[in-house]
Design a protein around this motif. Structure first.
Motif, short mmCIF file in Angstrom:
data_model
loop_
_atom_site.label_atom_id
_atom_site.label_comp_id
_atom_site.label_asym_id
_atom_site.label_seq_id
_atom_site.Cartn_x
_atom_site.Cartn_y
_atom_site.Cartn_z
N ASP A 28 72.14 64.12 -42.49
CA ASP A 28 72.88 63.98 -43.75
C ASP A 28 72.45 62.76 -44.54
OD1 ASP A 28 74.52 66.20 -43.35
OD2 ASP A 28 75.90 65.06 -42.11
N GLY A 29 71.92 62.96 -45.73
CA GLY A 29 71.62 61.85 -46.63
C GLY A 29 70.42 61.03 -46.26
N ALA A 30 69.78 61.34 -45.14
CA ALA A 30 68.62 60.56 -44.71
C ALA A 30 67.41 60.88 -45.57
CB ALA A 30 68.31 60.86 -43.25
N THR A 31 66.63 59.85 -45.93
CA THR A 31 65.36 60.09 -46.59
C THR A 31 64.19 59.76 -45.66
OG1 THR A 31 65.42 57.87 -47.57
CG2 THR A 31 66.29 59.69 -48.90
N LYS A 32 64.41 58.82 -44.72
CA LYS A 32 63.37 58.49 -43.75
C LYS A 32 64.00 58.34 -42.37
CE LYS A 32 59.67 55.26 -42.58
NZ LYS A 32 58.89 54.06 -42.97
N ILE A 33 63.37 58.95 -41.38
CA ILE A 33 63.80 58.80 -39.99
C ILE A 33 62.84 57.84 -39.31
CG2 ILE A 33 64.24 59.96 -37.80
CD1 ILE A 33 64.78 62.52 -39.36
N GLU A 34 63.39 56.71 -38.86
CA GLU A 34 62.56 55.68 -38.23
C GLU A 34 62.44 55.88 -36.73
OE1 GLU A 34 60.87 53.48 -39.72
OE2 GLU A 34 61.81 52.92 -41.60
N GLY A 35 63.50 56.38 -36.10
CA GLY A 35 63.46 56.56 -34.66
C GLY A 35 64.84 56.71 -34.08
N PHE A 36 64.91 57.35 -32.91
CA PHE A 36 66.18 57.56 -32.23
C PHE A 36 66.31 56.57 -31.07
CE2 PHE A 36 65.45 62.15 -33.56
CZ PHE A 36 66.30 62.05 -34.64
N SER A 37 67.54 56.29 -30.71
CA SER A 37 67.79 55.49 -29.51
C SER A 37 67.47 56.30 -28.27
CB SER A 37 69.26 55.06 -29.47
OG SER A 37 70.09 56.20 -29.26
N ASP A 38 67.32 55.63 -27.13
CA ASP A 38 67.06 56.34 -25.87
C ASP A 38 68.17 57.33 -25.57
OD1 ASP A 38 64.70 55.00 -25.51
OD2 ASP A 38 65.54 53.49 -24.15
N THR A 39 69.41 56.96 -25.91
CA THR A 39 70.54 57.85 -25.65
C THR A 39 70.41 59.14 -26.44
OG1 THR A 39 71.99 55.97 -25.24
CG2 THR A 39 73.04 58.08 -25.73
N LEU A 40 70.10 59.03 -27.73
CA LEU A 40 69.94 60.22 -28.55
C LEU A 40 68.74 61.05 -28.10
CD1 LEU A 40 70.76 59.17 -32.22
CD2 LEU A 40 71.91 60.91 -30.85
N ASN A 41 67.65 60.39 -27.72
CA ASN A 41 66.48 61.13 -27.24
C ASN A 41 66.82 61.96 -26.02
OD1 ASN A 41 64.35 60.70 -29.01
ND2 ASN A 41 63.92 58.68 -28.18
N ARG A 42 67.59 61.40 -25.10
CA ARG A 42 67.98 62.15 -23.90
C ARG A 42 68.88 63.33 -24.27
NH1 ARG A 42 68.11 56.93 -21.56
NH2 ARG A 42 70.32 56.70 -22.01
N PHE A 43 69.73 63.14 -25.30
CA PHE A 43 70.58 64.23 -25.74
C PHE A 43 69.76 65.35 -26.36
CE2 PHE A 43 72.82 66.25 -29.29
CZ PHE A 43 73.88 66.84 -28.61
N PHE A 44 68.74 64.99 -27.16
CA PHE A 44 67.98 66.00 -27.88
C PHE A 44 67.01 66.76 -27.00
CE2 PHE A 44 68.79 63.34 -31.86
CZ PHE A 44 69.81 64.19 -32.28
N GLU A 45 66.51 66.13 -25.92
CA GLU A 45 65.62 66.85 -25.02
C GLU A 45 66.42 67.82 -24.16
OE1 GLU A 45 62.85 64.61 -22.67
OE2 GLU A 45 62.66 63.07 -24.22
N HIS A 46 65.86 68.99 -23.92
CA HIS A 46 66.47 69.98 -23.03
C HIS A 46 67.87 70.38 -23.49
CE1 HIS A 46 63.22 68.89 -20.27
NE2 HIS A 46 63.58 67.64 -20.41
N ASN A 47 68.13 70.31 -24.78
CA ASN A 47 69.46 70.65 -25.28
C ASN A 47 69.57 72.16 -25.45
OD1 ASN A 47 71.68 71.14 -27.26
ND2 ASN A 47 71.86 68.92 -27.09
N GLN A 48 70.53 72.77 -24.78
CA GLN A 48 70.68 74.22 -24.81
C GLN A 48 71.78 74.69 -25.76
OE1 GLN A 48 68.30 75.92 -23.18
NE2 GLN A 48 67.56 73.85 -22.75
N ASN A 49 72.27 73.80 -26.60
CA ASN A 49 73.35 74.15 -27.51
C ASN A 49 72.94 74.21 -28.98
OD1 ASN A 49 75.34 74.20 -25.41
ND2 ASN A 49 75.27 71.97 -25.40
N VAL A 50 71.88 73.51 -29.35
CA VAL A 50 71.44 73.49 -30.74
C VAL A 50 70.69 74.78 -31.06
CG1 VAL A 50 70.02 72.32 -32.46
CG2 VAL A 50 71.32 70.98 -30.80
N VAL A 51 71.12 75.45 -32.13
CA VAL A 51 70.47 76.70 -32.55
C VAL A 51 69.68 76.55 -33.84
CG1 VAL A 51 72.15 78.15 -31.36
CG2 VAL A 51 72.55 77.49 -33.75
#
Length: 233
Positions: A28-51
């Motif tokens: 939302d509202g982002a124009t540039k993505i600089e990077g995710f924290s380790d916590t978010l990276n672990r959430f996004f990998e192997h995520n079986q809920n995002v469609v």
């Protein structure tokens, strides 16, 4: 910038544990993505809920910012970056890799992919039918290497037409092995392409047994082995 998760369906199991499914991930509202924290990276990998992933305002993904984004996310179906113009070096390295059920990858305004920017992304692309890179102009070294590859002849992709109407330069190994075993592909066009560096298109259409039409009307500079086994069946 903000990150939201929409259209979430919750389910309570017999033990009272709440789980979520059918998440649409929206930047939302982002124009540039600089990077995710380790916590978010672990959430996004192997995520079986995002469609679905939707980034309506993001114009730039920085270097190494979204490596392995939604890696091995089997329920992911749609990826849409309608405003994205630049992917930095390693920006989406292994992004959406082994997320086998994606049907569409839309990057209609993307102009530049840096070195390894989308390396091995969307592979294997067994269910991919719709891709849009209609504004892409430059691909750096290994920028889209192995992208949209099916991996094997027994599980081919469903992409039928490959079109890069504005692509001018492909770096070293830039699109190498990109559409490996795309047996549904019948035509490919690179109508603005002028320069292909060494191995830039090596193996690009390897195993594409139904490819009958391909065009490079403006190609001037061809590097060493730029088309090595590019059309081998």
């Amino acid at each position: 910038w903000g990150l939201s998760m929409d259209n979430i369906l919750g389910k309570l199991d017999p033990n009272g544990k709440l789980s979520f499914s059918d998440i649409t991930l929206t930047f939302d509202g982002a124009t540039k993505i600089e990077g995710f924290s380790d916590t978010l990276n672990r959430f996004f990998e192997h995520n079986q809920n995002v469609v679905a992933v939707n980034a309506p305002t993001v114009t730039e993904i920085g270097s190494s910012a979204c490596k392995k984004l939604l890696y091995q996310s089997d329920r992911l179906r749609s990826v849409n970056f309608p405003a994205l113009e630049t992917i930095g070096d390693d920006g989406l390295y292994l992004g959406f890799n082994f997320s086998n059920n994606i049907t569409e990858a839309l990057f209609p305004k993307l102009k530049t992919i840096g070195g390894y920017g989308l390396y091995d992304g969307f592979t294997p692309a067994h269910n991919m039918t719709n891709i849009d890179f209609s504004s892409l102009e430059t691909v750096g070294e290994y920028g889209m290497n192995r992208c949209f590859s099916a991996g094997t002849a027994t599980t081919p992709t469903k992409i039928q037409i490959v079109s890069f109407p504005k692509l001018k330069k492909i770096g070293y190994m830039g699109l190498g092995s990109c559409f490996w075993y795309g047996t549904s592909i019948t035509a490919a066009s690179f109508n603005a392409l002028e320069e292909v560096d060494d191995y830039g298109l090596s193996n690009v259409f390897y195993g594409c047994t139904n490819l009958t039409t391909i065009s490079f009307p403006k190609l001037i500079t061809i590097g060493t082995a730029a088309f090595s086994t590019a059309f081998k069946n």
